[in-house]
Write a protein that holds these residues in place. Structure first.
Motif, mmCIF file in Angstrom:
data_model
loop_
_atom_site.group_PDB
_atom_site.id
_atom_site.type_symbol
_atom_site.label_atom_id
_atom_site.label_comp_id
_atom_site.label_asym_id
_atom_site.label_seq_id
_atom_site.Cartn_x
_atom_site.Cartn_y
_atom_site.Cartn_z
ATOM 1 N N GLU A 136 0.826 -1.204 0.000
ATOM 2 C CA GLU A 136 0.000 0.000 0.000
ATOM 3 C C GLU A 136 0.859 1.252 0.000
ATOM 4 N N ARG A 137 1.946 1.237 0.766
ATOM 5 C CA ARG A 137 2.841 2.397 0.775
ATOM 6 C C ARG A 137 3.501 2.580 -0.593
ATOM 7 N N ALA A 138 3.920 1.477 -1.183
ATOM 8 C CA ALA A 138 4.574 1.557 -2.492
ATOM 9 C C ALA A 138 3.630 2.131 -3.545
ATOM 10 N N ALA A 139 2.350 1.828 -3.420
ATOM 11 C CA ALA A 139 1.373 2.296 -4.403
ATOM 12 C C ALA A 139 1.251 3.810 -4.420
ATOM 13 N N ILE A 140 1.562 4.452 -3.299
ATOM 14 C CA ILE A 140 1.482 5.918 -3.253
ATOM 15 C C ILE A 140 2.866 6.562 -3.192
ATOM 16 N N GLY A 141 3.904 5.749 -3.449
ATOM 17 C CA GLY A 141 5.240 6.309 -3.597
ATOM 18 C C GLY A 141 6.054 6.420 -2.333
ATOM 19 N N ILE A 142 5.737 5.626 -1.306
ATOM 20 C CA ILE A 142 6.490 5.665 -0.055
ATOM 21 C C ILE A 142 7.302 4.384 0.076
ATOM 22 N N THR A 143 8.612 4.524 0.251
ATOM 23 C CA THR A 143 9.495 3.389 0.478
ATOM 24 C C THR A 143 10.171 3.540 1.835
ATOM 25 N N GLU A 144 11.000 2.553 2.190
ATOM 26 C CA GLU A 144 11.761 2.651 3.440
ATOM 27 C C GLU A 144 12.800 3.764 3.382
ATOM 28 N N GLY A 145 13.121 4.206 2.177
ATOM 29 C CA GLY A 145 14.090 5.292 2.035
ATOM 30 C C GLY A 145 13.479 6.662 1.871
ATOM 31 N N THR A 146 12.147 6.759 2.040
ATOM 32 C CA THR A 146 11.458 8.040 1.869
ATOM 33 C C THR A 146 11.528 8.862 3.154
ATOM 34 N N PHE A 147 11.919 10.106 3.016
ATOM 35 C CA PHE A 147 11.941 11.039 4.137
ATOM 36 C C PHE A 147 11.126 12.279 3.786
ATOM 37 N N ARG A 148 10.417 12.772 4.782
ATOM 38 C CA ARG A 148 9.685 14.033 4.639
ATOM 39 C C ARG A 148 10.353 15.062 5.524
ATOM 40 N N VAL A 149 10.663 16.211 4.949
ATOM 41 C CA VAL A 149 11.331 17.280 5.696
ATOM 42 C C VAL A 149 10.384 18.456 5.837
ATOM 43 N N SER A 150 10.155 18.869 7.070
ATOM 44 C CA SER A 150 9.462 20.117 7.328
ATOM 45 C C SER A 150 10.535 21.174 7.558
ATOM 46 N N VAL A 151 10.713 22.016 6.568
ATOM 47 C CA VAL A 151 11.831 22.963 6.595
ATOM 48 C C VAL A 151 11.475 24.152 7.488
ATOM 49 N N GLY A 152 12.416 24.518 8.339
ATOM 50 C CA GLY A 152 12.210 25.615 9.276
ATOM 51 C C GLY A 152 12.883 26.893 8.833
ATOM 52 N N ILE A 153 13.181 27.734 9.803
ATOM 53 C CA ILE A 153 13.666 29.084 9.492
ATOM 54 C C ILE A 153 15.138 29.283 9.833
ATOM 55 N N GLU A 154 15.884 28.191 10.022
ATOM 56 C CA GLU A 154 17.315 28.308 10.310
ATOM 57 C C GLU A 154 18.063 28.949 9.135
ATOM 58 N N PRO A 155 19.276 29.410 9.356
ATOM 59 C CA PRO A 155 20.101 29.880 8.230
ATOM 60 C C PRO A 155 20.286 28.764 7.207
ATOM 61 N N GLN A 156 20.228 29.103 5.935
ATOM 62 C CA GLN A 156 20.350 28.082 4.895
ATOM 63 C C GLN A 156 21.672 27.327 4.994
#
Length: 391
Positions: free
Chosen positions: A357-377
């Protein structure tokens, strides 16, 4: 014997002042007194405005709701205890046994669980369809479909729904369109502008912005629907904390600044990750190689947000190496904080789905989601460089 009027267990009247506080007062009171029974009747029949019992509403929730109303261009929204409480209030407030709900196939993990497990056991038929494929999604809006739930930008694969086609098909079928606007926020798109009948948020995330509150918001354009949602939230006890509302309102004062800085950082991070050898794929709607970039550019008008998803090869072992090397990046199942956070959907938000089911929507064990904050680039690019390098 002490004077009963001065005994310590009686409430002291609030001090009167010719000045007003510049900051919103925090009001944690559970109950509010009325002059008499007639005054209470007038309140409950809405001849007057005010508060009686905090489960039914309180000042801090009203202040916060009015601010989010203004952001969405609507009126009458309510606050509840979490983003999932907002979805629950909609579903249980507006659906009955025998109704049918269609959801986007790439909803937030708990929304998927609600669709797959909880609603069916209540006698509500559910189905999922790809919101990026307007023909397939339209075909899935069958007779009897009462409600359609989509995210404009999906969690966590950042696919962009063809929301205008979905809204048109939903309206033609006489169904209600519910838009979860958590990822995009009103800074990028407003639910009312894309044809939503109901818009909701997990205020916990980017709106509040500091990972210290748990809140949801929901608003329906039809007053009868809004009353049904409110009554359900009140009856089920989906009450928001006054303190959380107070904190979230404070967070909104810097929302515009946080959104712009985090979005700018996300652009730089997405481009940098794409050039890192161990990274197999980067998903960011603002990049030309995103599968829905043209649609995102039209809908979001350059405001592509602060979320970046990327994938590394090597399965769980490689993922763990990256996480352990990301010492300066909190590994946490949340998003929208002022600080950048790293999330692994396969072990958190979408862990209830099978590998298939995860693979069907493009999620693998190597998938990461980043919520980017306001730190210096420079800090972010260095931190991710070290983490990805460990793979």
């Amino acid at each position: 014997m002490s004077d009963p009027k001065t005994t310590l267990v009686r409430r002291t009247p609030w001090p009167q002042s010719v000045t007003a506080p510049i900051g919103t007062p925090l009001q944690p009171s559970v109950a509010y007194t009325a002059q008499d029974a007639d005054a209470l009747d007038a309140l409950y029949t809405r001849q007057t405005t005010g508060f009686s019992y905090a489960r039914e509403g309180h000042p801090n929730a009203s202040v916060l709701a009015a601010k989010i109303d203004a952001m969405e261009g609507v009126q009458g929204g309510i606050l509840v205890g979490s983003g999932m409480a907002a979805i629950t209030a909609v579903m249980f407030g507006l659906l009955k046994t025998g109704d049918r709900v269609l959801g986007g196939s790439q909803l937030y993990g708990r929304s998927l669980r609600l669709m797959r497990e909880e609603l069916p056991r209540m006698g509500v038929e559910t189905a999922l369809a790809d919101p990026t494929d307007p023909a397939a999604f339209t075909a899935a809006i069958t007779p009897g479909t009462r409600l359609v739930l989509v995210e404009v930008v999906s969690n966590p694969t950042l696919r962009v729904a063809d929301i205008h086609a979905i809204a048109k098909a939903t309206k033609a079928a006489g169904a209600l369109l519910v838009v979860d606007n958590t990822f995009t926020t009103p800074a990028a798109i407003r639910g009312i502008d894309v044809g939503a009948d109901i818009v909701l948020h997990s205020v916990t995330k980017l709106l509040a912005g500091h990972s210290d509150v748990t809140l949801g918001y929901v608003q329906a354009s039809d007053p009868a629907h809004q009353k049904a949602i409110y009554d359900t939230a009140t009856t089920f006890g989906l009450t928001p904390s006054p303190f959380d509302c107070w904190l979230a309102e404070r967070g909104l004062f810097t929302f515009d600044l946080r959104f712009e800085r985090a979005s700018s950082n996300a652009v730089a991070l997405a481009d940098a990750l794409a050039d890192m050898g161990p990274v197999a794929r980067v998903l960011y709607p603002g990049r030309a190689d995103h599968p829905d970039h043209a649609r995102a550019a039209e809908l979001l008008q350059g405001r592509f947000g602060n979320m970046v998803t990327f994938e590394v090869d090597g399965g769980r072992e490689a993922a763990n190496r990256l996480i352990r090397a990301a010492e300066d990046l909190p590994f946490a199942p949340t998003l929208g904080d002022v600080a950048t956070t790293l999330s692994h959907p396969a072990s958190s938000s979408h862990r209830a789905l099978s590998v298939t089911e995860r693979a069907a929507i493009g999620i693998t064990e190597g998938t990461f989601r980043v919520s980017v904050g306001i730190e210096p680039q420079e800090f972010l690019l260095s931190a991710f460089g070290r983490a990805v390098g460990a793979v």
